[in-house]
Design a protein around this motif. Sequence first.
Motif, short mmCIF file in Angstrom:
data_model
loop_
_atom_site.label_atom_id
_atom_site.label_comp_id
_atom_site.label_asym_id
_atom_site.label_seq_id
_atom_site.Cartn_x
_atom_site.Cartn_y
_atom_site.Cartn_z
N THR A 82 -107.23 -3.32 41.08
CA THR A 82 -107.37 -2.33 42.24
C THR A 82 -108.51 -1.45 42.17
OG1 THR A 82 -104.84 -2.08 42.32
CG2 THR A 82 -106.19 -0.46 43.31
N ALA A 83 -109.46 -1.71 43.10
CA ALA A 83 -110.94 -0.88 42.93
C ALA A 83 -110.83 0.20 43.97
CB ALA A 83 -112.03 -1.87 43.07
N SER A 84 -109.94 0.20 44.93
CA SER A 84 -109.77 1.34 45.85
C SER A 84 -108.68 1.07 46.78
CB SER A 84 -111.01 1.05 46.98
OG SER A 84 -111.00 0.02 47.63
N PRO A 85 -108.16 2.03 47.63
CA PRO A 85 -108.51 3.63 47.27
C PRO A 85 -107.45 4.33 46.25
CG PRO A 85 -107.03 3.32 49.11
CD PRO A 85 -107.29 1.99 48.73
N ILE A 88 -110.30 8.74 41.77
CA ILE A 88 -111.50 8.01 41.39
C ILE A 88 -111.36 7.88 39.82
CG2 ILE A 88 -112.85 10.28 41.18
CD1 ILE A 88 -113.78 6.69 42.28
N GLY A 89 -111.06 8.80 39.08
CA GLY A 89 -110.80 8.71 37.63
C GLY A 89 -109.97 7.78 37.23
N ALA A 90 -109.01 7.72 37.68
CA ALA A 90 -107.79 6.66 37.25
C ALA A 90 -108.27 5.25 37.62
CB ALA A 90 -106.53 7.16 38.22
N LEU A 91 -108.85 5.21 38.83
CA LEU A 91 -109.40 3.91 39.34
C LEU A 91 -110.24 3.32 38.40
CD1 LEU A 91 -109.54 4.13 43.11
CD2 LEU A 91 -108.24 2.61 42.08
N LEU A 92 -111.27 4.13 38.07
CA LEU A 92 -112.27 3.81 37.05
C LEU A 92 -111.70 3.15 35.69
CD1 LEU A 92 -114.97 6.62 37.57
CD2 LEU A 92 -115.30 4.03 37.98
N VAL A 93 -110.84 3.65 35.32
CA VAL A 93 -110.00 3.13 33.88
C VAL A 93 -109.97 1.72 34.06
CG1 VAL A 93 -108.07 3.21 32.35
CG2 VAL A 93 -109.06 5.26 33.23
N GLY A 94 -109.18 1.37 35.25
CA GLY A 94 -108.73 -0.04 35.57
C GLY A 94 -109.97 -0.97 35.65
N VAL A 95 -110.87 -0.44 36.49
CA VAL A 95 -111.96 -1.19 37.22
C VAL A 95 -112.78 -1.57 35.71
CG1 VAL A 95 -114.05 -1.12 38.17
CG2 VAL A 95 -111.97 -0.53 39.54
N ASN A 96 -113.10 -0.55 34.80
CA ASN A 96 -114.00 -0.96 33.78
C ASN A 96 -113.28 -1.61 32.72
OD1 ASN A 96 -116.43 0.67 34.63
ND2 ASN A 96 -115.32 2.45 34.06
N VAL A 110 -111.93 -10.31 40.53
CA VAL A 110 -111.53 -10.12 41.93
C VAL A 110 -111.15 -8.62 42.36
CG1 VAL A 110 -110.18 -10.93 44.04
CG2 VAL A 110 -110.83 -12.45 42.07
N PRO A 111 -111.99 -7.71 43.01
CA PRO A 111 -111.53 -6.49 43.34
C PRO A 111 -110.47 -6.39 44.74
CG PRO A 111 -113.82 -7.02 44.31
CD PRO A 111 -113.31 -7.98 43.41
N VAL A 112 -109.35 -5.64 44.44
CA VAL A 112 -108.53 -5.59 45.53
C VAL A 112 -108.30 -4.32 46.03
CG1 VAL A 112 -105.92 -5.92 45.66
CG2 VAL A 112 -107.11 -7.32 44.31
N ASN A 113 -108.07 -4.05 47.42
CA ASN A 113 -107.73 -2.99 48.02
C ASN A 113 -106.16 -2.62 47.80
OD1 ASN A 113 -106.64 -1.56 50.66
ND2 ASN A 113 -108.59 -0.96 50.81
N ALA A 340 -115.47 1.77 41.43
CA ALA A 340 -114.35 2.15 42.13
C ALA A 340 -114.73 3.08 43.28
CB ALA A 340 -113.21 2.83 41.12
N SER A 341 -113.87 3.25 44.19
CA SER A 341 -113.84 3.96 45.17
C SER A 341 -112.68 4.87 45.52
CB SER A 341 -114.52 3.30 46.48
OG SER A 341 -114.33 4.16 47.62
N ALA A 342 -112.88 6.01 45.78
CA ALA A 342 -111.35 6.75 46.22
C ALA A 342 -111.17 6.47 47.51
CB ALA A 342 -111.56 8.38 46.10
N CYS A 343 -111.83 6.32 48.40
CA CYS A 343 -111.43 5.94 50.02
C CYS A 343 -111.47 4.37 50.03
CB CYS A 343 -112.79 6.05 50.94
SG CYS A 343 -113.26 8.02 50.32
N ASP A 344 -110.86 3.91 51.30
CA ASP A 344 -110.45 2.87 52.01
C ASP A 344 -111.75 2.07 51.99
OD1 ASP A 344 -107.79 2.93 51.88
OD2 ASP A 344 -107.78 3.73 53.82
#
Length: 344
Positions: A82-85, A88-96, A110-113, A340-344
């Motif tokens: 999951t890369a968005s939305p 932001i801090g939580a997303l960055l953990v998974g993305v990195n 593969v980034p996923v919405n 990562a992005s906090a928005c859609d």
Amino acid sequence: MLILALESSCDETSAAVVEMDDGLRRIRSNLVASQIAVHRLYGGVVPEIASRAHIEAITSLTRDALTEADCTLADIGAVGVTASPGLIGALLVGVNFAKSLAYANHIPLVPVNHVRAHVAAALLAHPDLRPPFLALVVSGGHTSIYGVEDYTDYRLLGGTRDDAAGEAFDKVGRVIGLPYPGGAAMDRLASLGDPHAIKFPSPALPGDTLDFSFSGLKTAALNHLNAEAQRGTPIAVEPDCLTAGPAADLAASYTDTIVRGVVKKAGAALSQTKYNALVLAGGVAANSHLRAGLEALCAKRGAALYLPPLSLCGDNAAMVGAQAYYEYCAGVRGTTALNASACD
């Protein structure tokens, strides 16, 4: 094809392995480390605490997901994340984490919405489900209606202009004394009350729009609670003892107003489009009253309704893996520059 998937958009850390191809949608493992007990102390999600909890859980959870799926990284065809939305801090953990894992092991990333992933939960539960269809996503952060022409072709038809239905449930639930997250308890409490006891404004905006607004509804509920407190009859509930009474009537009326508003716009969307199938997705898809309302709507219209099982309504990595497969097939890839992005 085996896909390792990771989810960390809010307060649930999840790792899963799904097996996908044109004729197979199978969950090999789907592990979730919940943070509810921690955030309940604060009445809601604390982003910094959520991020740290993801860091602490994600490595061991991924290892356990691979073990339960009886495979190794050498068997994995893609890593979905999951890369968005989301936060932001939580997303960055998974993305990195996903970037590092994929790069080090030469596996496609593969980034996923997150919203699309919620809809993909229904694909896992219903092997016969194929686009096109209408998707209604109702959660703590979203109340949106999409036209899904293909697995990766989403068209936004309507959505909330302010708050989301899940947040509206949690906010009022917290005020009357229900523990975080209040949605499930509000659902149970509403079953004990009179849905016609209190008149609230509909979240369905008037006119041809398919949009919602929940801020006025929340304000009306809070004003009602304040008025009753000033009269010397405060409305509150004991979380461990849900019974009929003023709190149940408020929960029932509030829930009925939200459900009728959402069902109204879902019906309008079915009328305005060519779709004859409706998918309900998101955390609030677990709400029994909303499920019943949409079942009645689709039965009346002769439309097919696809509901995810309760186990796949909340945030989980299996749904991310399912959507990652279709994104992969569409040629979507992430690089080491993925953010990562906090928005859609």
